[in-house]
Design a protein around this motif. Structure first.
Motif, mmCIF file in Angstrom:
data_model
loop_
_atom_site.group_PDB
_atom_site.id
_atom_site.type_symbol
_atom_site.label_atom_id
_atom_site.label_comp_id
_atom_site.label_asym_id
_atom_site.label_seq_id
_atom_site.Cartn_x
_atom_site.Cartn_y
_atom_site.Cartn_z
ATOM 1 N N LEU A 1 -8.567 -10.110 2.394
ATOM 2 C CA LEU A 1 -7.825 -9.547 1.268
ATOM 3 C C LEU A 1 -6.404 -9.148 1.629
ATOM 4 C CD1 LEU A 1 -10.520 -7.304 -0.415
ATOM 5 C CD2 LEU A 1 -9.646 -9.491 -1.235
ATOM 6 N N ARG A 2 -5.493 -9.440 0.701
ATOM 7 C CA ARG A 2 -4.117 -8.979 0.821
ATOM 8 C C ARG A 2 -4.051 -7.473 0.600
ATOM 9 N NH1 ARG A 2 -3.555 -13.590 -2.887
ATOM 10 N NH2 ARG A 2 -2.660 -15.352 -1.741
ATOM 11 N N PRO A 3 -2.985 -6.806 1.029
ATOM 12 C CA PRO A 3 -2.764 -5.419 0.614
ATOM 13 C C PRO A 3 -2.829 -5.307 -0.910
ATOM 14 C CG PRO A 3 -1.242 -6.004 2.358
ATOM 15 C CD PRO A 3 -1.941 -7.283 1.966
ATOM 16 N N GLY A 4 -3.570 -4.325 -1.387
ATOM 17 C CA GLY A 4 -3.788 -4.178 -2.819
ATOM 18 C C GLY A 4 -4.956 -4.980 -3.338
ATOM 19 N N GLY A 5 -5.603 -5.760 -2.462
ATOM 20 C CA GLY A 5 -6.722 -6.601 -2.876
ATOM 21 C C GLY A 5 -7.986 -5.811 -3.181
ATOM 22 N N THR A 6 -8.936 -6.473 -3.865
ATOM 23 C CA THR A 6 -10.107 -5.808 -4.419
ATOM 24 C C THR A 6 -11.401 -6.475 -3.971
ATOM 25 O OG1 THR A 6 -8.888 -5.131 -6.405
ATOM 26 C CG2 THR A 6 -11.289 -5.208 -6.581
ATOM 27 N N LEU A 7 -12.356 -5.650 -3.545
ATOM 28 C CA LEU A 7 -13.741 -6.085 -3.377
ATOM 29 C C LEU A 7 -14.519 -5.660 -4.612
ATOM 30 C CD1 LEU A 7 -14.632 -5.168 0.336
ATOM 31 C CD2 LEU A 7 -14.275 -7.451 -0.623
#
Length: 267
Positions: free
Chosen positions: A124-130
């Motif tokens: 995941l990129r910074p700011g990404g979501t699981l």
């Protein structure tokens, strides 16, 4: 023909959002998912996402192989496999390359959930979501199995981290026994004879499943135990992640968690 029609009808009802369970997933996707990302193990029921969101699908096998494996499903509903990949490791997915990872009813199949969460987080990129859902043990065929305590998850993670995966394989035999004597009989009346296996018969089946690394529900969750696991993950393993929401879904039969990587991560 009738079986495929019923399967299509069931999928259409699920997708419609009529039932609060699936509506909770849809609303969470609309609130938290942006950009492009992955869904693991969607098969014939992919997560509904907002317009403009791009999803690629991860599975062990190709769409064609899934169509052969599941003839009872409408072939047209089975999603294409963009990455033929182990969804627990995502080994071919570059670091920091995705805006989100969706995993509906996947984590309970992982023998080492903390490591799997780490593998998903890596992509995941910074700011990404699981975007993760797990079934609640008391509301599915795992009813009667003990909840997996946090220390069990930690011990499993540390065994593999410290180069001792054989010990994890041995621990998993307990889960195979529970699966055969509780979950399998609960799931289908035709399988109730498993409750009455002799010790020798049970151990033979456990050995076969262990040798083949059969995929089962290794772990059993309540909402509270799921939150405890995620809190440990975000505190002790990936402090650049936080739990943004834990949502009651499917009438309480599952919990939906949203984890976010800090937008400032890596800066």
């Amino acid at each position: 023909m009738a079986t495929r029609f019923l399967s299509s009808l069931k999928a259409a009802v699920k997708e419609s959002g009529i039932f609060p369970s699936y509506l909770a997933r849809k609303r969470a996707a609309a609130r938290f998912l942006r950009g492009s990302g992955l869904e693991i193990g969607a098969l014939h029921f992919p997560q509904q996402v907002p317009s403009g969101v791009t999803v690629k699908y991860v599975d062990y096998v190709s769409q064609e192989e899934n169509i052969r494996k599941f003839p009872e499903l409408d072939a047209a509903s089975i999603v294409p496999t963009d990455y033929v990949e182990d969804g627990f490791t995502l080994a071919s997915i570059p670091d920091c390359s995705q805006d989100f990872v969706i995993a509906n009813h996947v984590l309970e199949h992982a023998s080492n959930p903390l490591q799997v969460l780490s593998n998903w987080a890596r992509g995941l990129r910074p700011g990404g979501t699981l975007f993760i859902t797990v079934p609640i043990g008391s509301r599915c065929f795992d009813k009667g199995r003990p909840l997996t305590p946090l220390q069990h998850f930690i011990d499993d993670y540390e065994l593999v981290r410290d180069g001792n995966p054989q010990s994890l394989d041995e621990k998993n035999r307990l889960h195979y026994r529970e699966w055969l004597t509780i979950s399998t009989p609960n799931s289908d009346a035709r399988n109730r004879h498993y409750r009455n296996l002799s010790g020798e018969e049970l151990e033979s089946l456990v050995e076969t499943m262990s040798a083949g690394k059969a995929e089962i529900h290794f772990h059993v969750f309540s909402r509270e135990s799921f939150v405890t696991l995620l809190d440990y993950f975000t505190t002790c393993i990936r402090s650049d992640f936080s739990v943004k929401a834990v949502i009651r879904s499917r009438g309480g039969a599952e919990s939906l968690a949203i984890l976010e990587r800090s937008p400032q991560a890596g800066r």
